[in-house]
Design a protein around this motif. Structure first.
Motif, PDB file in Angstrom:
ATOM      1  N   GLY A 224       0.818  -1.209   0.000  1.00  0.00           N
ATOM      2  CA  GLY A 224       0.000   0.000   0.000  1.00  0.00           C
ATOM      3  C   GLY A 224       0.853   1.261   0.000  1.00  0.00           C
ATOM      4  O   GLY A 224       1.957   1.285   0.543  1.00  0.00           O
ATOM      5  N   ASP A 228      -2.738   5.382  -2.416  1.00  0.00           N
ATOM      6  CA  ASP A 228      -3.919   4.539  -2.226  1.00  0.00           C
ATOM      7  C   ASP A 228      -4.909   5.199  -1.281  1.00  0.00           C
ATOM      8  O   ASP A 228      -6.119   5.215  -1.543  1.00  0.00           O
ATOM      9  CB  ASP A 228      -3.519   3.162  -1.676  1.00  0.00           C
ATOM     10  CG  ASP A 228      -2.855   2.285  -2.703  1.00  0.00           C
ATOM     11  OD1 ASP A 228      -3.343   2.239  -3.845  1.00  0.00           O
ATOM     12  OD2 ASP A 228      -1.843   1.651  -2.373  1.00  0.00           O
ATOM     13  N   PRO A 273      -8.147   1.006  -4.260  1.00  0.00           N
ATOM     14  CA  PRO A 273      -6.865   0.291  -4.136  1.00  0.00           C
ATOM     15  C   PRO A 273      -6.827  -1.089  -4.768  1.00  0.00           C
ATOM     16  O   PRO A 273      -5.747  -1.648  -4.948  1.00  0.00           O
ATOM     17  CB  PRO A 273      -6.667   0.202  -2.616  1.00  0.00           C
ATOM     18  CG  PRO A 273      -8.051   0.270  -2.051  1.00  0.00           C
ATOM     19  CD  PRO A 273      -8.816   1.173  -2.959  1.00  0.00           C
TER      20      PRO A 273
END
Length: 384
Positions: A224, A228, A273
């Motif tokens: 991540g 995101d 995401p």
């Protein structure tokens, strides 16, 4: 006194006054079949781990357990007698149906859901009505509104916080000391936790350096990033609190943020995401986000509510913490199977609760004739 006792006794015997109404036989059989599939997964895990499970709990104890988990209180003496006098066949399912139609269930679960959706604080004094929000949730539960519809209302509704209580999901984030508008950052974090079972809060300030958050696609998994988080927050950039209430005043307004190690703010486009392919082509950012979150193929959505409901009924969720479920991992112990059934059957919360209640895992005792270890509790070989 004898006359009163005769009257009360008749009220508690089965018959026209029996409030434990029988379920549809075919529907109950289907629910029991799903519950059996879940139990098979747990039994396999116990065998693999070399542990044994304890004996079944009594029906009265299971009924007490259900009352505590679904209404926050124990059965009354009248209710215990009503349970005892009901036909033994499908007694537990009848008890569950009785609780699901009780106002105490609607109010109790609404309050528990509200803690995840708007927190426990009173919030902004003028533009937030927590009690009105909880009452609205209770009404949705009473009507057994499909959970995906309920969540879409929370994400995309417009209006005043008084006559459209769902918008309190937004107004609770308004900071009266700053711009007096809903906060996209707080909304992104809460949306991810409540509806996807993902904690992405740390990505607000920096990329994931610990490898705890994985996004992308099954064929291209990545860690991540800050992008995101803020790409998700961009979905809320155009929502504004006005004299007419909450609304999108400027459709798809730019969202700006200064990322770590950058010298100035940049425009951040709305993006999700993972599973970008589930985003519809038309609509406002909030409408697109609502459709993406509740899409049948977005397994994070179903997993999140299944894990939360399991936690309410057992006192501990299948995956801990309740709002931190690794997206790309499989979860064989009931979670994925329940999530699939939930999505395939109209996001019916009552069906989900009935299935969990029918599992031998839920109906097992909390004591055992053997030493209880942490492994027994983690694998639900004993009731927590």
């Amino acid at each position: 006194i004898v006359g009163i006792g005769f009257y009360v006794g008749n009220q508690l015997l089965p018959g026209e006054n029996d409030r434990l109404h029988p379920s549809d036989r075919n529907e109950l059989t289907e629910i029991q079949n799903v519950a059996s599939q879940i139990d098979v997964q747990f039994i396999a895990s116990w065998q693999t781990s070399g542990i044994e499970s304890t004996f079944p709990a009594s029906e009265r104890l299971v009924a007490r357990r259900l009352s505590l988990g679904l209404t926050g209180t124990i059965p009354s003496l009248e209710e215990i007698r009503m349970l005892d006098h009901s036909p033994s066949e499908a007694r537990i399912d009848r008890w569950v149906n009785y609780l699901l139609n009780d106002k105490r269930f609607h109010d109790f679960i609404a309050e528990r859901f509200a803690r995840a959706l708007v927190g426990t604080e009173d919030g902004p004094f003028i533009v937030f009505r927590r009690r009105r929000f909880v009452l609205w949730l209770s009404e949705q539960l009473k009507a057994n509104r499909p959970y995906d519809e309920l969540v879409r209302s929370l994400i995309k509704n417009n209006g005043l916080w008084t006559d459209t209580p769902s918008v309190n999901f937004y107004t609770v984030t308004i900071d009266n000391n700053e711009n007096k508008q809903p906060d996209p950052i707080r909304l992104a974090a809460r949306t991810s936790r409540a509806f996807l079972g993902l904690r992405i809060d740390c990505l607000q300030c920096h990329d994931d350096a610990l490898g705890t958050l994985e996004f992308g696609s099954p064929n291209q998994i990545r860690s991540g990033t800050q992008q995101d988080f803020h790409q998700l927050a961009a979905a809320f950039s155009s929502v504004r609190q006005t004299a007419a209430g909450l609304q999108d005043t400027i459709q798809n307004q730019d969202y700006r943020y200064q990322f770590l190690d950058e010298d100035e703010e940049t425009v951040v486009e709305f993006k999700v995401p993972f599973r970008q392919d589930l985003i519809p082509q038309h609509g406002t950012h909030r409408e697109k986000l609502a459709s993406w979150i509740t899409h049948k193929e977005n397994r994070a959505f179903s997993r999140a509510i299944v894990n939360r409901v399991w936690g309410l009924m057992f006192g501990t969720p299948l995956v801990k913490p309740v709002d931190d479920i690794p997206f790309f991992e499989s979860h064989p112990l009931g979670l994925d199977l329940l999530a699939s059934d939930f999505a395939d059957n109209g996001y019916d919360l009552r069906r989900l609760i009935r299935i969990i209640a029918q599992t031998k895992t839920f109906q097992t005792s909390s004591v055992a004739t053997f030493p209880i270890t942490e492994k027994h509790e983690n694998l639900f070989a004993i009731f927590p």
